[in-house]
Design an enzyme around this catalytic site. Structure first.
Site, PDB file in Angstrom:
ATOM      1  N   CYS A 142       0.750  -1.209   0.318  1.00 47.71           N
ATOM      2  CA  CYS A 142       0.183   0.139  -0.049  1.00 47.71           C
ATOM      3  C   CYS A 142       0.612   1.032   0.061  1.00 47.71           C
ATOM      4  CB  CYS A 142      -1.131  -0.139   1.554  1.00 47.71           C
ATOM      5  SG  CYS A 142      -2.298   0.990   0.663  1.00 47.71           S
ATOM      6  N   HIS A 237      -4.268  -4.623   0.418  1.00 51.12           N
ATOM      7  CA  HIS A 237      -4.285  -4.957   1.935  1.00 51.12           C
ATOM      8  C   HIS A 237      -4.841  -6.423   1.732  1.00 51.12           C
ATOM      9  CE1 HIS A 237      -2.839  -1.427   4.197  1.00 51.12           C
ATOM     10  NE2 HIS A 237      -3.709  -0.715   3.384  1.00 51.12           N
ATOM     11  N   GLU A 239      -3.752  -8.745   3.237  1.00 49.72           N
ATOM     12  CA  GLU A 239      -3.373  -8.979   5.072  1.00 49.72           C
ATOM     13  C   GLU A 239      -4.770  -9.145   5.954  1.00 49.72           C
ATOM     14  OE1 GLU A 239      -2.267  -4.939   5.472  1.00 49.72           O
ATOM     15  OE2 GLU A 239      -1.903  -6.044   3.930  1.00 49.72           O
TER      16      GLU A 239
END
Length: 315
Positions: A142, A237, A239
Site C-alpha cells: 500500500c 491490503h 493481509e
C-alpha cells in the site's frame, strides 16, 4: 513448515488457536534447517494487529520462515505498548550489517502527507537503499508501494480525490499469466483496498519497466514487480482481517470525516451487517508465491555470500 517467532509474541497464541503451525525460538534452535530470514518493517499504528496479520500469511508455506520485527525510529507508539516495542522490535542499526532473504514494508496512514513531510522519510530511504544490497526480495504494501516507486523510479506522489475503500475485482494480465507471482491465481480475483494513492496502470507502464501483473478498473494497479522480482509492489491490503475495513470506517465516522461505506464489503453495502471476507485465499497464495519464487528460489543458501550483482533477469 512453520514460521518462527519469539515465544512470548502475542501473535503466537492467536495463530495457534487458528491451527496455524507456529514454531517458537526454543524449539527452532534444535532443528538443523536453514530458515528463510524475513524482516518486517511495521509502519502501521496498531503494530500487534498488523504483526499477526502478516505472520498469518507468511505461515502458509512449506518453508520455515524466521520473522524479525523492525521499527522505523525511536518515537513512542500511541497504539502499541512501549514494552512490546522494546521487547520484540529491533533498531535498524542492529540489522544494518546483516543480510536477509526477504523484507516486507507495511502500509502507513500517510496517504495525504507529502513524502518530504513524513517525519521518518529519510530513514525509510536509508532502509530501502540498504535493502538493495542486503535483501533478496522486498515486498512493498500500500503506502510503502508508493514510497518504493518514488525511491526506485522517482515517481511523484499521485493522490485520488476520494479515498478508495472496499473490496474490488481484479484481473490478471493475460500476457503475463505465467509469471511466478500469479501461479494458481484465478483470472479474476478480489482484494481489499484502503488508500488515497493513485496507481494508474497506464502511468506505471509509461514511466517504469515494471511487470504490471494485476489491475482493477476501479482500483488501478494492484500487483507489479521488477523484472528480477527483487521488488514487488502490492497496492492493496491482502493481509487485512475480516473487520479491518470495518474498524477503519467507524474510526473515520467517529472523527467526523463522513467516509463512504467500503464498497463490496458489507452484504448489500449495508454497514449494519457483518462484513463478508472474499479475499483470503488469494492473499495467502500471493504470499506463498512471493516466498517461494521471489525469495527461496533466488536467495543464496549462505546469506553471507549475498551480492546484488548475482541477480539476473529471467530469460
Amino acid at each position: 513448515m512453520p514460521i518462527k517467532i519469539p515465544d512470548q509474541l502475542p501473535a503466537t497464541n492467536i495463530l495457534r488457536r487458528e491451527n496455524i503451525f507456529v514454531m517458537t525460538e526454543t524449539r527452532a534452535v534444535s532443528q538443523n534447517i536453514r530458515p528463510l530470514k524475513v524482516l518486517l518493517l511495521n509502519l502501521m499504528p496498531k503494530k500487534i494487529e498488523t504483526e499477526t496479520q502478516f505472520m498469518r500469511l507468511l505461515s502458509n508455506s512449506p518453508l520455515q520462515v524466521d520473522v524479525e520485527l523492525l521499527r522505523i525510529d525511536n518515537r513512542p507508539s500511541k497504539n502499541t505498548p512501549t514494552e512490546h516495542i522494546d521487547t520484540f522490535y529491533r533498531q535498524f542499526e542492529a540489522v544494518r550489517g546483516r543480510n536477509f532473504d526477504g523484507l516486507i514494508v507495511t502500509g502507513a496512514p500517510l496517504g495525504l502527507v507529502q513524502f518530504e513531510d513524513v517525519i521518518y522519510w529519510e530513514h525509510l530511504q536509508d532502509v530501502m537503499n540498504w535493502a538493495h544490497q542486503h535483501v533478496t526480495s522486498t515486498l512493498y504494501i500500500c503506502w510503502a508501494a508508493q514510497a518504493g516507486l518514488k525511491l526506485l523510479y522517482d515517481l511523484p506522489k499521485k493522490t485520488r480525490k476520494e479515498k478508495l475503500s472496499g473490496v474490488y475485482q481484479h484481473d490478471i494480465n493475460a500476457d503475463l499469466c505465467k509469471h511466478p507471482l500469479l501461479r494458481g491465481f484465478d483470472d479474476s480475483f478480489l482484494a481489499p483496498h484502503s488508500r488515497y494513492a493513485d496507481f494508474s496502470p497506464n502511468y506505471l507502464a509509461e514511466h517504469t519497466d515494471l511487470d504490471i501483473l494485476a489491475t482493477s478498473n476501479e482500483a488501478g494497479t494492484y500487483l507489479a514487480a521488477t523484472k528480477d522480482k527483487r521488488n514487488v509492489f502490492v497496492t492493496g491490503h491482502p493481509e487485512y482481517d475480516s473487520h479491518s475495513l470495518h474498524h477503519e470506517y467507524h474510526r473515520d465516522l467517529e472523527e467526523g470525516m463522513e467516509p463512504a461505506v467500503p464498497l463490496n464489503y458489507y452484504p448489500d453495502d449495508d454497514p449494519s451487517q457483518p462484513p463478508y471476507v472474499s479475499w483470503r485465499s488469494h492473499g495467502h497464495l500471493l504470499f506463498a508465491n512471493w516466498l517461494n519464487y521471489c525469495v527461496y528460489q533466488q536467495t543464496p543458501f549462505d546469506l553471507d555470500s549475498f551480492s546484488a550483482s548475482n541477480f539476473t533477469l529471467d530469460e
